[in-house]
Design a protein around this motif. Structure first.
Motif, PDB file in Angstrom:
ATOM      1  N   ALA A  56      61.538  35.779  -0.249  1.00 39.55           N
ATOM      2  CA  ALA A  56      62.748  36.102   0.509  1.00 39.55           C
ATOM      3  C   ALA A  56      63.560  34.841   0.791  1.00 39.55           C
ATOM      4  N   GLU A  57      62.890  33.752   1.118  1.00 42.48           N
ATOM      5  CA  GLU A  57      63.593  32.486   1.359  1.00 42.48           C
ATOM      6  C   GLU A  57      64.309  32.008   0.102  1.00 42.48           C
ATOM      7  N   ASP A  58      63.614  32.049  -1.016  1.00 40.69           N
ATOM      8  CA  ASP A  58      64.231  31.617  -2.271  1.00 40.69           C
ATOM      9  C   ASP A  58      65.429  32.486  -2.626  1.00 40.69           C
ATOM     10  N   ALA A  59      65.302  33.786  -2.390  1.00 39.92           N
ATOM     11  CA  ALA A  59      66.411  34.700  -2.674  1.00 39.92           C
ATOM     12  C   ALA A  59      67.603  34.390  -1.774  1.00 39.92           C
ATOM     13  N   ALA A  60      67.348  34.100  -0.511  1.00 39.12           N
ATOM     14  CA  ALA A  60      68.422  33.769   0.424  1.00 39.12           C
ATOM     15  C   ALA A  60      69.119  32.471   0.026  1.00 39.12           C
TER      16      ALA A  60
END
Length: 211
Positions: A56-60
């Motif tokens: 999720a962090e990488d996607a954000a």
């Protein structure tokens, strides 16, 4: 979006937070330092919360790059067919990354609502995605807009990532947390409780900063 419990209705708070109310009765980020065995089961496959948070962090972060580029290009077309172009691109990227790793989880998104779905059999997790919280403010040059990604399991918030991609000077500010993965983190650093004899007052406004 109603959970499996009929008396609990979940909402995506478009201010970048997850809330719920009772009615009636890719390469993974390296900044997650605390790990946990707690996870989500997808058709017999167990995924740790640490992995789900890192994805999720990488996607954000990746979505933030799209939005930051648009933020600094005010002359380009903003909308097409009534929908924000950059927001759609950011949402497409986020959903693609989440689906690559967790294809059986549910989705609840803001833009392309046709992709909303319940969790598939054997999974109890739903992603809540606002690809660009604060679109109109960003178009006016305010820097507080953010990418917001959350997750609920059986109506309980278990993960949240908020990335203010343009704040304070294009560096970006990320707040992230997942159940079982330690305290809330700000840009990868643990946010510890601080004792103070004075009551803290926090004021939040889109007028705090501009381009």
């Amino acid at each position: 979006l109603t959970s499996s419990k009929p008396d609990k209705e979940m909402h995506l708070n478009m201010r970048g937070l997850i809330r719920y109310s009772y009615q009636g009765s890719a390469p993974l980020s390296q900044n997650i330092l605390v790990r946990s065995a707690l996870g989500v089961s997808e058709c017999g496959v167990q995924y740790s919360m640490e992995k789900m948070l890192a994805v999720a962090e990488d996607a954000a972060l990746a979505a933030g790059k799209i939005l930051l580029s648009a933020f600094h290009d005010p002359v380009s077309e903003r909308y097409r067919d009534g929908l924000p172009i950059a927001d759609l691109a950011a949402e497409d990227l986020i959903c693609s990354q989440l689906d690559t790793y967790f294809p059986n989880t549910g989705l609840r998104v803001e833009e392309r609502t046709s992709r909303n779905r319940r969790p598939r059999e054997g999974c109890d997790a739903i992603w809540l995605i606002d690809p660009h919280d604060g679109t109109s403010a960003a178009h006016k040059g305010y820097r507080g807009a953010c990418v917001s990604i959350g997750m609920v399991r059986n109506g309980e918030p278990v993960l949240g990532v908020v990335f203010a991609y343009a704040y304070p000077d294009d560096q970006g500010e990320m707040i992230a947390w997942a159940k079982g993965c330690g305290p809330v983190r700000r840009n990868g650093a643990r946010v510890e409780k601080r004792a103070s004899p004075h009551r803290a007052t926090i004021m939040v406004s889109k007028y705090a900063d501009r381009r």
